[in-house]
Scaffold this motif. Sequence first.
Motif, PDB file in Angstrom:
ATOM      1  N   ASP A  27       0.987  -1.304   0.148  1.00  0.00           N
ATOM      2  CA  ASP A  27      -0.068  -0.011  -0.261  1.00  0.00           C
ATOM      3  C   ASP A  27       1.107   0.968   0.117  1.00  0.00           C
ATOM      4  O   ASP A  27       1.985   1.485   0.878  1.00  0.00           O
ATOM      5  CB  ASP A  27      -1.265   0.043   1.276  1.00  0.00           C
ATOM      6  N   ALA A  28       1.068   2.028  -1.157  1.00  0.00           N
ATOM      7  CA  ALA A  28       1.883   3.337  -1.612  1.00  0.00           C
ATOM      8  C   ALA A  28       1.073   4.035  -0.587  1.00  0.00           C
ATOM      9  O   ALA A  28       2.316   4.802   0.171  1.00  0.00           O
ATOM     10  CB  ALA A  28       1.953   3.345  -3.009  1.00  0.00           C
ATOM     11  N   ALA A  29       0.446   4.824   0.235  1.00  0.00           N
ATOM     12  CA  ALA A  29      -0.268   5.328   0.686  1.00  0.00           C
ATOM     13  C   ALA A  29       0.517   5.348   2.110  1.00  0.00           C
ATOM     14  O   ALA A  29       0.813   5.949   3.219  1.00  0.00           O
ATOM     15  CB  ALA A  29      -1.729   5.875   0.782  1.00  0.00           C
ATOM     16  N   SER A  30       0.138   3.777   2.517  1.00  0.00           N
ATOM     17  CA  SER A  30       0.579   3.592   4.273  1.00  0.00           C
ATOM     18  C   SER A  30       2.499   3.529   3.894  1.00  0.00           C
ATOM     19  O   SER A  30       2.897   4.249   4.763  1.00  0.00           O
ATOM     20  CB  SER A  30       0.365   2.127   4.145  1.00  0.00           C
ATOM     21  N   GLY A  31       3.212   3.471   2.560  1.00  0.00           N
ATOM     22  CA  GLY A  31       4.451   3.564   2.934  1.00  0.00           C
ATOM     23  C   GLY A  31       4.661   4.400   2.515  1.00  0.00           C
ATOM     24  O   GLY A  31       6.062   4.689   2.969  1.00  0.00           O
ATOM     25  N   ALA A  32       4.304   5.308   2.256  1.00  0.00           N
ATOM     26  CA  ALA A  32       3.896   7.432   2.294  1.00  0.00           C
ATOM     27  C   ALA A  32       4.443   7.632   3.602  1.00  0.00           C
ATOM     28  O   ALA A  32       6.409   8.316   4.498  1.00  0.00           O
ATOM     29  CB  ALA A  32       3.324   7.643   1.617  1.00  0.00           C
ATOM     30  N   LYS A  33       3.726   6.801   4.279  1.00  0.00           N
ATOM     31  CA  LYS A  33       3.914   7.069   5.982  1.00  0.00           C
ATOM     32  C   LYS A  33       5.253   6.425   7.259  1.00  0.00           C
ATOM     33  O   LYS A  33       6.172   7.520   7.569  1.00  0.00           O
ATOM     34  CB  LYS A  33       2.799   6.810   6.954  1.00  0.00           C
ATOM     35  N   VAL A  34       5.849   5.216   6.108  1.00  0.00           N
ATOM     36  CA  VAL A  34       6.512   4.252   6.852  1.00  0.00           C
ATOM     37  C   VAL A  34       7.905   5.530   6.167  1.00  0.00           C
ATOM     38  O   VAL A  34       8.909   5.284   7.720  1.00  0.00           O
ATOM     39  CB  VAL A  34       6.223   3.462   6.566  1.00  0.00           C
ATOM     40  N   PHE A  35       7.788   5.810   5.090  1.00  0.00           N
ATOM     41  CA  PHE A  35       9.307   6.513   5.143  1.00  0.00           C
ATOM     42  C   PHE A  35       9.080   7.752   5.369  1.00  0.00           C
ATOM     43  O   PHE A  35      10.707   7.599   5.499  1.00  0.00           O
ATOM     44  CB  PHE A  35       8.841   6.253   3.549  1.00  0.00           C
ATOM     45  N   ASP A  97       4.981  -2.083   2.132  1.00  0.00           N
ATOM     46  CA  ASP A  97       4.154  -0.457   1.589  1.00  0.00           C
ATOM     47  C   ASP A  97       5.111   0.486   1.492  1.00  0.00           C
ATOM     48  O   ASP A  97       5.284   0.887   0.395  1.00  0.00           O
ATOM     49  CB  ASP A  97       3.385  -0.400   3.156  1.00  0.00           C
ATOM     50  N   VAL A  98       6.460   0.405   2.136  1.00  0.00           N
ATOM     51  CA  VAL A  98       7.436   0.856   1.576  1.00  0.00           C
ATOM     52  C   VAL A  98       8.585   0.838   0.448  1.00  0.00           C
ATOM     53  O   VAL A  98       8.344   1.993  -0.068  1.00  0.00           O
ATOM     54  CB  VAL A  98       8.993   1.111   2.787  1.00  0.00           C
ATOM     55  N   ALA A  99       8.212  -0.021  -0.530  1.00  0.00           N
ATOM     56  CA  ALA A  99       8.493  -0.552  -1.483  1.00  0.00           C
ATOM     57  C   ALA A  99       7.860  -0.020  -2.307  1.00  0.00           C
ATOM     58  O   ALA A  99       8.077   0.352  -3.461  1.00  0.00           O
ATOM     59  CB  ALA A  99       8.771  -2.144  -1.796  1.00  0.00           C
ATOM     60  N   ALA A 100       6.401  -0.241  -2.009  1.00  0.00           N
ATOM     61  CA  ALA A 100       4.941   0.270  -3.129  1.00  0.00           C
ATOM     62  C   ALA A 100       5.161   1.597  -3.294  1.00  0.00           C
ATOM     63  O   ALA A 100       5.370   2.480  -4.172  1.00  0.00           O
ATOM     64  CB  ALA A 100       4.275  -0.127  -2.534  1.00  0.00           C
ATOM     65  N   TYR A 101       5.677   2.009  -2.484  1.00  0.00           N
ATOM     66  CA  TYR A 101       5.805   3.834  -1.957  1.00  0.00           C
ATOM     67  C   TYR A 101       7.315   3.962  -3.294  1.00  0.00           C
ATOM     68  O   TYR A 101       7.051   4.853  -4.291  1.00  0.00           O
ATOM     69  CB  TYR A 101       6.125   4.640  -0.464  1.00  0.00           C
ATOM     70  N   VAL A 102       7.889   3.433  -2.874  1.00  0.00           N
ATOM     71  CA  VAL A 102       8.935   3.612  -3.703  1.00  0.00           C
ATOM     72  C   VAL A 102       9.974   3.832  -5.039  1.00  0.00           C
ATOM     73  O   VAL A 102       9.159   4.153  -5.933  1.00  0.00           O
ATOM     74  CB  VAL A 102      10.421   2.747  -2.727  1.00  0.00           C
ATOM     75  N   LEU A 103       7.954   2.532  -5.739  1.00  0.00           N
ATOM     76  CA  LEU A 103       8.305   2.119  -6.447  1.00  0.00           C
ATOM     77  C   LEU A 103       7.188   3.492  -7.567  1.00  0.00           C
ATOM     78  O   LEU A 103       7.459   3.825  -8.255  1.00  0.00           O
ATOM     79  CB  LEU A 103       8.446   0.919  -7.169  1.00  0.00           C
ATOM     80  N   SER A 104       5.868   3.948  -6.725  1.00  0.00           N
ATOM     81  CA  SER A 104       4.905   4.786  -7.796  1.00  0.00           C
ATOM     82  C   SER A 104       5.661   6.029  -7.595  1.00  0.00           C
ATOM     83  O   SER A 104       5.891   6.832  -8.321  1.00  0.00           O
ATOM     84  CB  SER A 104       4.323   4.845  -6.762  1.00  0.00           C
ATOM     85  N   GLU A 105       6.609   6.596  -6.316  1.00  0.00           N
ATOM     86  CA  GLU A 105       7.302   7.679  -6.370  1.00  0.00           C
ATOM     87  C   GLU A 105       8.411   7.625  -8.011  1.00  0.00           C
ATOM     88  O   GLU A 105       8.561   8.489  -7.940  1.00  0.00           O
ATOM     89  CB  GLU A 105       8.254   7.917  -5.692  1.00  0.00           C
TER      90      GLU A 105
END
Length: 111
Positions: A27-35, A97-105
């Motif tokens: 979940d990229a949105a959750s990953g953004a918070k963890v990141f 989630d962080v991995a999803a966020y990093v790839l999304s960004e």
Amino acid sequence: MRRILSVLVLGLAIFTFAFSSPALAGDAASGAKVFSANCAACHAGGKNLVQADKNLGKPALEKYGMYSAEAIITQVTKGKNAMPAFAGRLTATQIEDVAAYVLSEADKDWK
């Protein structure tokens, strides 16, 4: 009868694999918070304050074989060189989630 059953089982298998979500779909949105809480100190805006050429932009991730959820998950979990391991500090779900966020960004060039 046996052939019909085989065709049905094969069709079901193809349908299942074709329309199922990837196993590592974080979940990229959750990953953004963890990141933000754990990674941004060194990687704000996709940069790398320790080794500038190994940033989180798509070209660098591709160049260093890190443009996949699996590769990012391994790096975050185990750490490498100056990158600390986050296993034990973050859950497997948070790391996915962080991995999803990093790839999304990275796909958006961190904008």
